[in-house]
Design an enzyme around this catalytic site. Structure first.
Site, PDB file in Angstrom:
ATOM      1  N   LYS A  53     -10.861  73.283  37.778  1.00  0.00           N
ATOM      2  CA  LYS A  53      -9.922  73.494  36.431  1.00  0.00           C
ATOM      3  C   LYS A  53      -9.754  71.201  35.860  1.00  0.00           C
ATOM      4  O   LYS A  53     -10.182  71.503  35.274  1.00  0.00           O
ATOM      5  CB  LYS A  53      -8.522  73.081  36.980  1.00  0.00           C
ATOM      6  CG  LYS A  53      -8.388  75.229  37.678  1.00  0.00           C
ATOM      7  CD  LYS A  53      -7.447  75.422  38.001  1.00  0.00           C
ATOM      8  CE  LYS A  53      -7.698  76.933  38.702  1.00  0.00           C
ATOM      9  NZ  LYS A  53      -6.173  77.613  39.478  1.00  0.00           N
ATOM     10  N   GLN A  97      -1.922  75.300  43.239  1.00  0.00           N
ATOM     11  CA  GLN A  97      -2.797  76.297  43.157  1.00  0.00           C
ATOM     12  C   GLN A  97      -2.387  76.667  44.678  1.00  0.00           C
ATOM     13  O   GLN A  97      -1.999  76.413  45.688  1.00  0.00           O
ATOM     14  CB  GLN A  97      -4.640  75.379  43.797  1.00  0.00           C
ATOM     15  CG  GLN A  97      -5.008  76.196  43.995  1.00  0.00           C
ATOM     16  CD  GLN A  97      -5.814  76.982  42.835  1.00  0.00           C
ATOM     17  OE1 GLN A  97      -5.764  76.500  41.715  1.00  0.00           O
ATOM     18  NE2 GLN A  97      -5.719  78.291  43.254  1.00  0.00           N
ATOM     19  N   ASP A 120       0.401  78.005  33.647  1.00  0.00           N
ATOM     20  CA  ASP A 120       0.094  79.088  34.585  1.00  0.00           C
ATOM     21  C   ASP A 120       1.243  80.507  34.918  1.00  0.00           C
ATOM     22  O   ASP A 120      -0.021  81.613  34.645  1.00  0.00           O
ATOM     23  CB  ASP A 120       0.280  79.135  36.273  1.00  0.00           C
ATOM     24  CG  ASP A 120      -1.346  78.922  37.201  1.00  0.00           C
ATOM     25  OD1 ASP A 120      -2.421  79.021  36.187  1.00  0.00           O
ATOM     26  OD2 ASP A 120      -1.315  78.288  38.238  1.00  0.00           O
TER      27      ASP A 120
END
Ligand code: NAP
Length: 284
Positions: A53, A97, A120
């Site tokens: 990412k 994460q 996200d």
């Protein structure tokens, strides 16, 4: 006839090129999109994901940070860090994460993210906006699947879409996005009886379970479009999806590969969401 491939790698290149161009325009106005990735602990898979990412951010010209914490960080410490990112004007997107260590309440951490930085799309505000059909950040994986369908100009109106899997990050938002495009949607899960009977009726199948060969060719109607979200390892340790790719390719009209399908699109949509978050800061 063999199914045509929808390549996430190729589509990602096109979208990432356009993101790069938009970053240049934004930068000329004094805004460099910034993404902060937060990693707790040393889960090897998570380490690979976050590195990919951050690398993708660098490639399109974003500012990015990778904030790593030991697995014994307290929830209060982590929340303090999220609050500081919320207040940081250089950061437009925050990604925590998952999974987090067991002693940390991941819901509390995700809900601490400023919804305007929830790139996200896991915050309850983002989920609520999706349910109500309001603007908001869409979770990256199903958003990527929608872009793949869009890339083949697939008109979902009146089509029967079957989503296998009902997780908060893939299956459920996927179903809502398909519904938003006027598909008739069926959601299947581990308690679904006679999955094959349902998938055989589908014009579009999205497999998001995490099981090798969950979808075999006898479960697919000729000409159906098959999107494979699954990420598994086969008996030889090779990366594969939920779909029996070779056999299903002989029946479907379009199919996404694993690797090179939904995976790269997930990161691409994270870039897109972060860019959009940065763009919004220019609007008074
Ligand atoms: P998850 O949270 O474990 O959810 C799996 C879903 O599959 C659950 O809803 C479960 O039903 C359902 N299921 C399990 N066995 C089934 C069966 N035999 N028949 C029908 N449904 C069944 O997983 P996830 O996070 O959604 O991820 C799904 C897969 O996508 C995994 O392989 C994951 O690695 C992959 N993934 C890929 C990306 C990417 O970027 N490519 C991103 C995210 C996830 P219940 O709800 O009844 O338990």
């Amino acid at each position: 006839m063999r199914a045509k491939l929808i390549s996430g790698t190729e589509l990602s290149k096109i979208i990432r090129n356009s993101v790069t161009q938009r970053v240049k325009v934004l930068s000329s106005k004094g805004v460099i999109p910034g993404l902060s990735v937060v990693l707790v602990g040393e889960n090897p898979a998570s380490q690979v994901y976050v590195r990919n990412k951050v690398k993708a951010c660098e490639e399109v010209g974003f500012f990015s940070t990778l904030d790593t914490y030991p697995s014994d960080i307290s929830e209060a410490e982590l929340l303090k860090h999220i609050h500081s990112l919320n207040a940081n004007p250089k950061i437009h997107g925050i990604l925590v994460q998952l999974p987090l260590p067991k002693h940390i309440d991941s819901t509390r951490v995700i809900e601490a993210i400023d919804p305007s930085k929830d790139v996200d799309g896991f915050h309850i505000s983002s989920a609520g906006a999706l349910v109500k059909g309001l603007p908001g950040f869409w979770p990256c994986t199903p958003f990527g699947c929608m872009k793949m369908l869009e890339s083949i100009n697939y008109d979902l109106k009146g089509k029967h879409a079957v989503v296998i899997g009902r997780s908060h990050i893939v299956g459920k938002p996927m179903a809502l996005m398909l519904l938003d495009k006027n598909a008739t949607v069926t959601i299947c899960h581990s308690a679904t009886v006679n999955l094959k009977e349902i998938t055989l009726q589908a014009d579009v199948i999205v497999a998001a379970v995490g099981r090798v060969n969950l979808l075999t060719s006898d479960m697919v109607k000729p000409g159906a479009v098959v999107i494979d979200v699954g990420m598994n390892r086969d008996d030889h340790g090779k990366l594969c999806g939920d779909v029996d790719f070779e056999a299903v390719s002989a029946v479907a009209s379009y199919i996404t590969p694993v690797p090179g399908g939904v995976g790269p699109m997930t990161i691409t949509m994270l870039l897109q969401n972060t860019l959009d978050a940065a763009q919004k800061t220019l609007i008074p």
